[in-house]
Design an enzyme around this catalytic site. Structure first.
Site, PDB file in Angstrom:
ATOM      1  N   ARG A  16      43.384  56.896 -70.476  1.00 44.75           N
ATOM      2  CA  ARG A  16      43.408  55.447 -70.233  1.00 44.75           C
ATOM      3  C   ARG A  16      42.614  55.119 -68.964  1.00 44.75           C
ATOM      4  O   ARG A  16      42.099  56.021 -68.290  1.00 44.75           O
ATOM      5  CB  ARG A  16      44.843  54.957 -70.095  1.00 44.75           C
ATOM      6  CG  ARG A  16      45.519  55.470 -68.830  1.00 44.75           C
ATOM      7  CD  ARG A  16      46.955  55.012 -68.701  1.00 44.75           C
ATOM      8  NE  ARG A  16      47.392  55.055 -67.323  1.00 44.75           N
ATOM      9  CZ  ARG A  16      48.633  54.837 -66.930  1.00 44.75           C
ATOM     10  NH1 ARG A  16      49.574  54.577 -67.825  1.00 44.75           N
ATOM     11  NH2 ARG A  16      48.956  54.888 -65.652  1.00 44.75           N
ATOM     12  N   ASN A  64      48.637  69.517 -66.892  1.00 43.55           N
ATOM     13  CA  ASN A  64      48.945  68.894 -65.603  1.00 43.55           C
ATOM     14  C   ASN A  64      48.017  69.485 -64.538  1.00 43.55           C
ATOM     15  O   ASN A  64      48.123  70.673 -64.219  1.00 43.55           O
ATOM     16  CB  ASN A  64      50.420  69.180 -65.270  1.00 43.55           C
ATOM     17  CG  ASN A  64      50.849  68.488 -64.006  1.00 43.55           C
ATOM     18  OD1 ASN A  64      50.025  68.040 -63.216  1.00 43.55           O
ATOM     19  ND2 ASN A  64      52.151  68.407 -63.816  1.00 43.55           N
ATOM     20  N   ASN A  90      39.213  62.675 -61.992  1.00 44.43           N
ATOM     21  CA  ASN A  90      39.660  61.276 -62.001  1.00 44.43           C
ATOM     22  C   ASN A  90      41.179  61.127 -61.974  1.00 44.43           C
ATOM     23  O   ASN A  90      41.693  60.118 -61.496  1.00 44.43           O
ATOM     24  CB  ASN A  90      39.085  60.597 -63.257  1.00 44.43           C
ATOM     25  CG  ASN A  90      39.716  59.252 -63.508  1.00 44.43           C
ATOM     26  OD1 ASN A  90      39.399  58.264 -62.856  1.00 44.43           O
ATOM     27  ND2 ASN A  90      40.643  59.210 -64.468  1.00 44.43           N
ATOM     28  N   TYR A 155      48.877  58.309 -50.411  1.00 40.53           N
ATOM     29  CA  TYR A 155      47.758  58.055 -51.330  1.00 40.53           C
ATOM     30  C   TYR A 155      46.438  58.054 -50.546  1.00 40.53           C
ATOM     31  O   TYR A 155      45.470  58.721 -50.927  1.00 40.53           O
ATOM     32  CB  TYR A 155      47.975  56.710 -52.026  1.00 40.53           C
ATOM     33  CG  TYR A 155      46.916  56.336 -53.033  1.00 40.53           C
ATOM     34  CD1 TYR A 155      46.864  56.932 -54.289  1.00 40.53           C
ATOM     35  CD2 TYR A 155      45.960  55.358 -52.736  1.00 40.53           C
ATOM     36  CE1 TYR A 155      45.903  56.570 -55.216  1.00 40.53           C
ATOM     37  CE2 TYR A 155      44.999  54.989 -53.665  1.00 40.53           C
ATOM     38  CZ  TYR A 155      44.971  55.598 -54.904  1.00 40.53           C
ATOM     39  OH  TYR A 155      44.018  55.236 -55.824  1.00 40.53           O
TER      40      TYR A 155
HETATM   41  P1  NAI Z   1      45.657  55.104 -64.459  1.00 40.17           P
HETATM   42  O1  NAI Z   1      47.037  55.230 -63.928  1.00 40.17           O
HETATM   43  O2  NAI Z   1      45.356  54.072 -65.482  1.00 40.17           O
HETATM   44  O3  NAI Z   1      45.124  56.504 -64.982  1.00 40.17           O
HETATM   45  C1  NAI Z   1      45.348  57.693 -64.267  1.00 40.17           C
HETATM   46  C2  NAI Z   1      45.217  58.842 -65.209  1.00 40.17           C
HETATM   47  O4  NAI Z   1      45.537  60.067 -64.509  1.00 40.17           O
HETATM   48  C3  NAI Z   1      46.184  58.750 -66.386  1.00 40.17           C
HETATM   49  O5  NAI Z   1      45.478  59.049 -67.570  1.00 40.17           O
HETATM   50  C4  NAI Z   1      47.211  59.831 -66.095  1.00 40.17           C
HETATM   51  O6  NAI Z   1      47.758  60.417 -67.260  1.00 40.17           O
HETATM   52  C5  NAI Z   1      46.390  60.837 -65.328  1.00 40.17           C
HETATM   53  N1  NAI Z   1      47.244  61.711 -64.526  1.00 40.17           N
HETATM   54  C6  NAI Z   1      48.161  61.340 -63.607  1.00 40.17           C
HETATM   55  N2  NAI Z   1      48.785  62.422 -63.114  1.00 40.17           N
HETATM   56  C7  NAI Z   1      48.251  63.506 -63.734  1.00 40.17           C
HETATM   57  C8  NAI Z   1      48.472  64.892 -63.655  1.00 40.17           C
HETATM   58  N3  NAI Z   1      49.376  65.433 -62.825  1.00 40.17           N
HETATM   59  N4  NAI Z   1      47.735  65.719 -64.438  1.00 40.17           N
HETATM   60  C9  NAI Z   1      46.825  65.199 -65.264  1.00 40.17           C
HETATM   61  N5  NAI Z   1      46.553  63.907 -65.393  1.00 40.17           N
HETATM   62  C10 NAI Z   1      47.272  63.048 -64.634  1.00 40.17           C
HETATM   63  O7  NAI Z   1      44.754  54.889 -63.161  1.00 40.17           O
HETATM   64  P2  NAI Z   1      43.270  54.353 -62.974  1.00 40.17           P
HETATM   65  O8  NAI Z   1      43.366  53.036 -62.343  1.00 40.17           O
HETATM   66  O9  NAI Z   1      42.477  54.528 -64.194  1.00 40.17           O
HETATM   67  O10 NAI Z   1      42.785  55.381 -61.847  1.00 40.17           O
HETATM   68  C11 NAI Z   1      41.931  56.482 -62.083  1.00 40.17           C
HETATM   69  C12 NAI Z   1      41.541  57.072 -60.745  1.00 40.17           C
HETATM   70  O11 NAI Z   1      40.869  56.075 -59.958  1.00 40.17           O
HETATM   71  C13 NAI Z   1      42.741  57.539 -59.919  1.00 40.17           C
HETATM   72  O12 NAI Z   1      42.407  58.726 -59.224  1.00 40.17           O
HETATM   73  C14 NAI Z   1      42.945  56.399 -58.945  1.00 40.17           C
HETATM   74  O13 NAI Z   1      43.567  56.825 -57.765  1.00 40.17           O
HETATM   75  C15 NAI Z   1      41.513  55.944 -58.706  1.00 40.17           C
HETATM   76  N6  NAI Z   1      41.393  54.567 -58.230  1.00 40.17           N
HETATM   77  C16 NAI Z   1      41.787  53.495 -59.013  1.00 40.17           C
HETATM   78  C17 NAI Z   1      41.630  52.204 -58.539  1.00 40.17           C
HETATM   79  C18 NAI Z   1      41.999  51.001 -59.340  1.00 40.17           C
HETATM   80  O14 NAI Z   1      41.878  49.887 -58.813  1.00 40.17           O
HETATM   81  N7  NAI Z   1      42.455  51.117 -60.585  1.00 40.17           N
HETATM   82  C19 NAI Z   1      41.075  51.943 -57.212  1.00 40.17           C
HETATM   83  C20 NAI Z   1      40.699  53.114 -56.499  1.00 40.17           C
HETATM   84  C21 NAI Z   1      40.859  54.370 -56.995  1.00 40.17           C
END
Ligand code: NAI
Length: 246
Positions: A16, A64, A90, A155
Site C-alpha cells: 500500500r 518482517n 520503504n 521516528y
Molecule cells: P504506509 O503505512 O501506508 O505503508 C508502510 C508500509 O510498510 C506498509 O505496507 C507496511 O506493511 C510496511 N511495513 C511496516 N512495518 C513493516 C515491517 N516490520 N516489515 C515489513 N514491512 C513493514 O506508509 P507510507 O505513508 O506509504 O510510508 C512509506 C514510507 O515513507 C515509510 O518509511 C514512511 O516513514 C515514509 N514517509 C511517509 C510520509 C507520508 O507522508 N506518508 C512522509 C515521510 C516519510
C-alpha cells in the site's frame, strides 16, 4: 530513457501507500518487481496482478524486515530467480507519542522497522550488487528527519540515521557501480498520514508552498529517476520531495 528492463527490484512495504506507487512505476519502466508485504498478502497479490495485467512483471514476497532471519529467507527466495539490482527500503512505521510515554517495545518497533530493517535488507542485497558491479539503493527517510517533529522523536531518530548510513555506503561502494540515496518525502496522502489528527494535517498543509499534499506518484517519480541507469553519478544525495516545504 530511464529504462529498467532486465533489472530486478525489491520494494519493501509495497502492499500500500508510497511503496505500492513505487512498485507500479518501476514495473511500468520494465523492471521485474518484487512486491513486498509484511501482513497484507491480499493487497500485495492484488497489486502484482494489476502490474501483470498492465503488461509488467511482478511477484509477491512476504516477511518482517525487522527480523534478520525473515530478511534472509526473503532474499534466498528472490535470489533463486535472480539477484536484486534495485532495493527500495520503504517499509516504515510511526508511533505518535511523547518520548516519556513510549514503552521499550514501541521504541524498539520503530527503530527495528525503519532503521534496522533498512540495514538488514541493504546488507543482504550488497554482495550480489558488488558481484554485478551495479546496484541501486534508495532509502525512504522523511522531511521530519531534518526538521524534527513533536511526538515523533524516535521516528525522527530512525529517519535521520539513514543519512549517515547512506553517505557511508556511498564512500564504500560508489566505485563499484552501486549508488545509495535518500528520499525525504513531505506530507504524502497515504494511510500513514490519514491516521494523523485533522488539525495537525491542516497545520502542515498550510506550510506547503505547493498548496497540496504529495501523492505516491510524486515519490515514485523521484525513486524511478534515482534507480535508473541515467542516475549513475548521483550517490549520497538526500532529495526532498515535499512541495517546497523546507
Ligand atoms: P504506509 O503505512 O501506508 O505503508 C508502510 C508500509 O510498510 C506498509 O505496507 C507496511 O506493511 C510496511 N511495513 C511496516 N512495518 C513493516 C515491517 N516490520 N516489515 C515489513 N514491512 C513493514 O506508509 P507510507 O505513508 O506509504 O510510508 C512509506 C514510507 O515513507 C515509510 O518509511 C514512511 O516513514 C515514509 N514517509 C511517509 C510520509 C507520508 O507522508 N506518508 C512522509 C515521510 C516519510
Amino acid at each position: 530513457m530511464f529504462d529498467l528492463s532486465g533489472k530486478t527490484a525489491l520494494v519493501t512495504g509495497a502492499s500500500r501507500g508510497i511503496g505500492s506507487g513505487v512498485a507500479r512505476r518501476l514495473a511500468a519502466a520494465g523492471a521485474f518487481v518484487w512486491v513486498h508485504y509484511n501482513a497484507s498478502r491480499d493487497s500485495a497479490d492484488a497489486l502484482a496482478a494489476e502490474i501483470r495485467t498492465n503488461g509488467g512483471k511482478a511477484e509477491v514476497i512476504g516477511g518482517n524486515v525487522a527480523q534478520p532471519e525473515a530478511v534472509e529467507a526473503m532474499f534466498a527466495t528472490i535470489e533463486a530467480q535472480a539477484p536484486v539490482d534495485i532495493l527500495v527500503n520503504n517499509a516504515g512505521i510511526n508511533i505518535e507519542q511523547h518520548l516519556v510515554r513510549m514503552s521499550d517495545e514501541e521504541i524498539q518497533a520503530v527503530l527495528s522497522t525503519n532503521l534496522f530493517g533498512t540495514i538488514y535488507c541493504t546488507r543482504r542485497a550488497l554482495p550480489n550488487m558488488r558481484k554485478a558491479r551495479w546496484g541501486r539503493l534508495v532509502h525512504m527517510s522523511s522531511i521530519v528527519a531534518n526538521l524534527g517533529s513533536p511526538m515523533q522523536t524516535i521516528y525522527c531518530t530512525s529517519k535521520s540515521a539513514l543519512f549517515g548510513f547512506s553517505k557511508a555506503l556511498t564512500k564504500e561502494y560508489a566505485n563499484r557501480g552501486i549508488t545509495s540515496n535518500v528520499i525525504m518525502p513531505g506530507l504524502i496522502d497515504t494511510d500513514m498520514t490519514r491516521a494523523m489528527p485533522e488539525e495537525q494535517l491542516k497545520a502542515i498543509l498550510a506550510g506547503i508552498p505547493a498548496g497540496r499534499m504529495g501523492t505516491t506518484e510524486d515519490i515514485a517519480a523521484a525513486v524511478h529517476f534515482l534507480v535508473s541507469p541515467e542516475a549513475s553519478f548521483i550517490s549520497g544525495a538526500e532529495i526532498a520531495v515535499n512541495g517546497g516545504a523546507l
